[in-house]
Motif scaffolding. Structure first.
Motif, PDB file in Angstrom:
ATOM      1  N   LEU A   1       0.820  -1.217   0.000  1.00  0.00           N
ATOM      2  CA  LEU A   1       0.000   0.000   0.000  1.00  0.00           C
ATOM      3  C   LEU A   1       0.849   1.259   0.000  1.00  0.00           C
ATOM      4  CD1 LEU A   1      -2.787  -0.840   2.615  1.00  0.00           C
ATOM      5  CD2 LEU A   1      -2.921  -0.941   0.123  1.00  0.00           C
ATOM      6  N   GLU A   2       1.971   1.192   0.708  1.00  0.00           N
ATOM      7  CA  GLU A   2       2.824   2.368   0.854  1.00  0.00           C
ATOM      8  C   GLU A   2       4.211   1.910   1.276  1.00  0.00           C
ATOM      9  OE1 GLU A   2       2.894   6.461   3.537  1.00  0.00           O
ATOM     10  OE2 GLU A   2       1.053   5.290   3.425  1.00  0.00           O
ATOM     11  N   ALA A   3       5.235   2.666   0.872  1.00  0.00           N
ATOM     12  CA  ALA A   3       6.602   2.336   1.265  1.00  0.00           C
ATOM     13  C   ALA A   3       7.437   3.607   1.334  1.00  0.00           C
ATOM     14  CB  ALA A   3       7.226   1.357   0.276  1.00  0.00           C
ATOM     15  N   HIS A   4       8.404   3.597   2.234  1.00  0.00           N
ATOM     16  CA  HIS A   4       9.360   4.685   2.368  1.00  0.00           C
ATOM     17  C   HIS A   4      10.742   4.060   2.502  1.00  0.00           C
ATOM     18  CE1 HIS A   4      10.813   8.474   4.743  1.00  0.00           C
ATOM     19  NE2 HIS A   4      11.521   8.244   3.659  1.00  0.00           N
ATOM     20  N   ILE A   5      11.649   4.420   1.602  1.00  0.00           N
ATOM     21  CA  ILE A   5      12.989   3.845   1.567  1.00  0.00           C
ATOM     22  C   ILE A   5      14.011   4.920   1.907  1.00  0.00           C
ATOM     23  CG2 ILE A   5      14.698   2.674   0.131  1.00  0.00           C
ATOM     24  CD1 ILE A   5      11.878   2.204  -1.573  1.00  0.00           C
ATOM     25  N   ARG A   6      14.989   4.536   2.721  1.00  0.00           N
ATOM     26  CA  ARG A   6      16.129   5.410   3.011  1.00  0.00           C
ATOM     27  C   ARG A   6      17.389   4.704   2.513  1.00  0.00           C
ATOM     28  NH1 ARG A   6      16.840   6.811   8.931  1.00  0.00           N
ATOM     29  NH2 ARG A   6      16.881   4.568   9.039  1.00  0.00           N
ATOM     30  N   TYR A   7      18.172   5.412   1.721  1.00  0.00           N
ATOM     31  CA  TYR A   7      19.435   4.886   1.197  1.00  0.00           C
ATOM     32  C   TYR A   7      20.549   5.469   2.056  1.00  0.00           C
ATOM     33  CZ  TYR A   7      16.202   4.087  -2.609  1.00  0.00           C
ATOM     34  OH  TYR A   7      15.127   3.695  -3.351  1.00  0.00           O
ATOM     35  N   LEU A   8      21.230   4.615   2.818  1.00  0.00           N
ATOM     36  CA  LEU A   8      22.176   5.089   3.819  1.00  0.00           C
ATOM     37  C   LEU A   8      23.636   4.852   3.455  1.00  0.00           C
ATOM     38  CD1 LEU A   8      20.135   3.754   6.862  1.00  0.00           C
ATOM     39  CD2 LEU A   8      20.122   6.077   5.911  1.00  0.00           C
ATOM     40  N   ARG A   9      23.912   3.750   2.772  1.00  0.00           N
ATOM     41  CA  ARG A   9      25.294   3.433   2.401  1.00  0.00           C
ATOM     42  C   ARG A   9      25.262   2.524   1.180  1.00  0.00           C
ATOM     43  NH1 ARG A   9      29.911   1.084   6.572  1.00  0.00           N
ATOM     44  NH2 ARG A   9      31.529   0.777   4.999  1.00  0.00           N
ATOM     45  N   GLU A  10      26.147   2.809   0.228  1.00  0.00           N
ATOM     46  CA  GLU A  10      26.173   2.064  -1.033  1.00  0.00           C
ATOM     47  C   GLU A  10      26.555   0.593  -0.841  1.00  0.00           C
ATOM     48  OE1 GLU A  10      27.994   4.958  -4.331  1.00  0.00           O
ATOM     49  OE2 GLU A  10      29.294   4.684  -2.577  1.00  0.00           O
ATOM     50  N   VAL A  11      25.937  -0.237  -1.667  1.00  0.00           N
ATOM     51  CA  VAL A  11      26.415  -1.607  -1.832  1.00  0.00           C
ATOM     52  C   VAL A  11      26.770  -1.780  -3.307  1.00  0.00           C
ATOM     53  CG1 VAL A  11      25.314  -2.697   0.159  1.00  0.00           C
ATOM     54  CG2 VAL A  11      24.046  -2.499  -1.955  1.00  0.00           C
TER      55      VAL A  11
END
Length: 167
Positions: A68-78
């Motif tokens: 229904l809903e999502a929130h993504i945080r990108y914190l450190r590269e892989v």
């Protein structure tokens, strides 16, 4: 919670390691934003299968669950070849919905790469409308919720998006 492997760092259910594959890498040399969602989705599928929510469940019961809903945080590269794992905490649930928090971690370095907060709705595929989870699925979801709630509310849950201004 015995159906799950538990993360030694947090005690949360965790997936086996997954490798970052070549098709996930973008022109910046790291995982493309869309593939973070893919890794979270693969992790969710792996853990949900252990409580009976799988492709077989959809085919045999004509039920599923939709985001229904999502929130993504990108914190450190892989990067290509990095081993990653997804750990999941059920934050809340009711008869039809699950609110959960997922963390993508580097399987060897144990550092946090990204988080995803999401809500999914259980669906009757015949009507394409929300429907209650059957008791045999709701029981392990409740156990998952009770067990992982002991961890407390992770930093970042419920954040709104916007440009943060100083002063």
């Amino acid at each position: 919670m015995s159906a799950f492997d538990l993360c030694p760092d947090t005690g949360l259910p965790i997936t086996p390691p997954m490798a970052v594959r070549p098709e996930m890498i973008d022109y910046n040399g790291h995982v493309n934003v869309a593939f973070y969602v893919k890794l979270f989705d693969e992790g969710l599928d792996t853990l949900f299968e252990r409580i009976g929510l799988s492709g077989h469940y959809v085919k045999t019961r004509n039920m599923s669950f939709f985001a229904l809903e999502a929130h993504i945080r990108y914190l450190r590269e892989v990067h290509l070849g990095d081993p990653v794992q997804v750990r999941i905490q059920v934050l809340d649930l009711d008869e039809k919905r699950i609110h959960y928090w997922m963390e993508l971690i580097h399987a060897e370095g144990r550092w946090l790469s990204a988080t995803m907060e999401s809500i999914s709705l259980h669906i009757d595929m015949g009507t394409r409308r929300g429907a209650p989870f059957p008791p045999d699925i709701m029981a392990p979801l409740r156990e998952w919720h009770v067990t992982t709630a002991r961890r407390g509310r992770p930093e970042g849950v419920g954040q709104t998006i916007g440009i943060r201004r100083k002063g």
